[in-house]
Design an enzyme around this catalytic site. Structure first.
Site, PDB file in Angstrom:
ATOM      1  N   HIS A 128       0.873  -1.176   0.000  1.00  0.00           N
ATOM      2  CA  HIS A 128       0.000   0.000   0.000  1.00  0.00           C
ATOM      3  C   HIS A 128       0.914   1.232   0.000  1.00  0.00           C
ATOM      4  CE1 HIS A 128      -2.812   2.940   1.803  1.00  0.00           C
ATOM      5  NE2 HIS A 128      -3.791   2.120   1.454  1.00  0.00           N
ATOM      6  N   ASP A 205       3.056  -4.808   8.146  1.00  0.00           N
ATOM      7  CA  ASP A 205       1.851  -3.996   8.020  1.00  0.00           C
ATOM      8  C   ASP A 205       0.643  -4.930   8.133  1.00  0.00           C
ATOM      9  OD1 ASP A 205      -0.336  -2.571   7.220  1.00  0.00           O
ATOM     10  OD2 ASP A 205       0.543  -1.814   5.356  1.00  0.00           O
ATOM     11  N   GLN A 208      -4.408  -5.202   6.929  1.00  0.00           N
ATOM     12  CA  GLN A 208      -5.380  -6.094   6.288  1.00  0.00           C
ATOM     13  C   GLN A 208      -5.371  -7.510   6.866  1.00  0.00           C
ATOM     14  OE1 GLN A 208      -7.666  -5.115   4.250  1.00  0.00           O
ATOM     15  NE2 GLN A 208      -6.917  -3.131   3.550  1.00  0.00           N
ATOM     16  N   LYS A 231     -10.391  -0.705  10.288  1.00  0.00           N
ATOM     17  CA  LYS A 231     -10.564  -1.902   9.448  1.00  0.00           C
ATOM     18  C   LYS A 231     -10.892  -3.122  10.298  1.00  0.00           C
ATOM     19  CE  LYS A 231      -7.217  -0.253   6.037  1.00  0.00           C
ATOM     20  NZ  LYS A 231      -7.998   0.315   4.946  1.00  0.00           N
ATOM     21  N   CYS A 369      -4.763   2.477  -3.697  1.00  0.00           N
ATOM     22  CA  CYS A 369      -3.529   2.993  -3.078  1.00  0.00           C
ATOM     23  C   CYS A 369      -2.391   1.998  -3.228  1.00  0.00           C
ATOM     24  CB  CYS A 369      -3.732   3.341  -1.605  1.00  0.00           C
ATOM     25  SG  CYS A 369      -4.907   4.656  -1.346  1.00  0.00           S
TER      26      CYS A 369
END
Ligand code: PLP
Length: 411
Positions: A128, A205, A208, A231, A369
């Protein structure tokens, strides 16, 4: 629902008031955009509302009852996040305004403290923009080099290339756990192990991954892990940075201001210990409390059961979408979670999104993104259906019916 009972998605859906909403042409919302932001259960909405109506005060500053109460709720949320992530002794959880801010905080602090001219930062081709641009800015500022692990046609990291790129100059490896654009699940424990052997630090990261699978920081072995509150059923405006205390302790502060100091004179300021050192100013108190509630909600549902439910949606969705004529799935990794990206030969992704919207179906169309991913596959954009713990097979059927309408209109 007890974490041992069978997963009852209808019951879960009742926790999310927005899912009853009629959005267009008398159609009930079919929300397939959870990778952008998840919906919020009533308990999270209530926790935020309760804080404002019963407990609102600033944290860490007052001796009065409400300030102590707000501080307790805020610090309680930290414990809830810690148990959600399975964090370890010697690590600390810092609240930020989002996953983006958490990555910027590390790029700034770790970069200033540990990255010098000639050093290298290793990211992947599926990141991202939030996990590209901060490192690019750091490399530019420090004279370091940004290197990129390539991906194969299925959207998987080419691990031989990772092995080749990792070297004694690599100071930081920063990769996503799950790709928002492709749905690929990366082998993060292996990446962390290899990076450690090479003397590099790792940021994962988890924006997600945290909403979709159990996260066990001990098993992953990262130095830093970031997550986005909004999220994972929490509110916007709050994120999490988990990191090893020995590194955070040696990183310079990110922002200066109230709460992050021990003492201030015009000659010299001394800084507070972590986590306060990285939480300057009035934090997003209501949002942190809401996120703590969200973590509790997910923990009670059982993240292994959420993962199993969403895996079923992923398998079913992939099978069904493959049967739509002229549809190409972008990203066919063996391990996928959360999202299916696709293109159609008859329509631009934005047109797909528009026709589906007429049916009450929310998907995302664009570059997500992740422009380098689009460049890798030679497309300007994709349509993306992304799942959450409240989605059903019937909603995937609705998506497929909507895609047949797209064909009727454009093919
Ligand atoms: N990382 C990934 C993989 C994402 O998908 C996102 C948001 O879509 C982010 C980071 C940034 O999260 P936020 O914009 O909430 O800070």
């Amino acid at each position: 629902m007890a974490a041992t009972a069978p997963y009852d998605v209808d019951r879960v859906r009742r926790d999310f008031p927005i899912l009853k909403r009629i959005v267009r042409n008398g159609k009930r919302l079919v929300y397939l955009d959870s990778a952008a932001t998840s919906q919020k259960p009533q308990c999270v909405i209530d926790a935020i509302s309760r804080y404002y109506s019963e407990d609102n005060a600033n944290v860490h500053r007052g001796v009065h009852h409400l300030s102590q109460r707000a501080t307790d709720l805020y610090e309680d949320a930290r414990h809830k996040i810690n148990s959600f992530l399975g964090t370890m002794v010697g690590c600390e959880t810092i609240f930020t305004r989002g996953a983006t801010e958490a990555i910027n905080l590390v790029a700034h602090g770790f970069g200033k403290g540990f990255v010098n001219a000639g050093d290298e930062v290793l990211i992947s081709h599926m990141e991202h923009h939030s996990n590209i641009v901060p490192w690019q800015m750091l490399c530019e500022a420090r004279g370091a080099k940004l290197r990129v692990i390539p991906i194969n046609d299925d959207g998987e990291l080419i691990m031989e290339e990772f092995d080749r790129l990792l070297n004694g100059r690599t100071k930081m490896v920063s990769v996503t756990h799950v790709s928002n654009a492709l749905g690929t699940v990366n082998p993060v424990a292996e990446i962390c192990r290899k990076a450690r052997e090479a003397g590099a630090r790792v940021l994962i990261d988890g924006a997600q991954s945290a909403p979709h699978m159990p996260i066990d920081m001990k098993a992953i072995g990262a130095d830093f892990f970031v997550a986005a509150g909004h999220k994972m059923c929490g509110p916007t405006g709050v994120g999490v940075l988990y990191g090893r205390a020995e590194l955070l302790d040696r990183m310079p502060p990110w922002q200066g201001g109230g709460d992050m100091i021990l003492s201030v004179t015009f000659e010299k300021t001394t800084y507070a210990h972590i986590p306060a050192r990285f939480e300057a100013g009035t934090p997003p108190i209501a949002e942190v409390i809401g996120l703590g509630e969200a973590a509790d909600y997910l923990t009670k549902l059982g993240m292994d059961r959420v993962a199993a439910h969403e895996h079923d949606l992923m398998v079913y969705g992939t099978e069904q979408l493959k049967q739509v004529p002229g549809l190409t799935i972008v990203g066919n990794a063996k391990e996928k979670a959360g999202a299916i990206s696709f293109t159609m030969d008859c329509a631009h992704p934005h047109d797909i999104g528009q026709i589906l919207d007429d049916e009450g179906i929310a998907v995302r169309a664009g570059h997500h993104c992740a422009q380098p991913v689009m460049q890798r596959y030679g497309v300007a954009a994709t349509a993306r259906a992304s799942f959450g713990l409240y989605n059903t097979r019937a909603e995937i059927d609705a998506l497929v019916a909507g895609l047949h309408k797209v064909r009727e209109i454009f093919a």
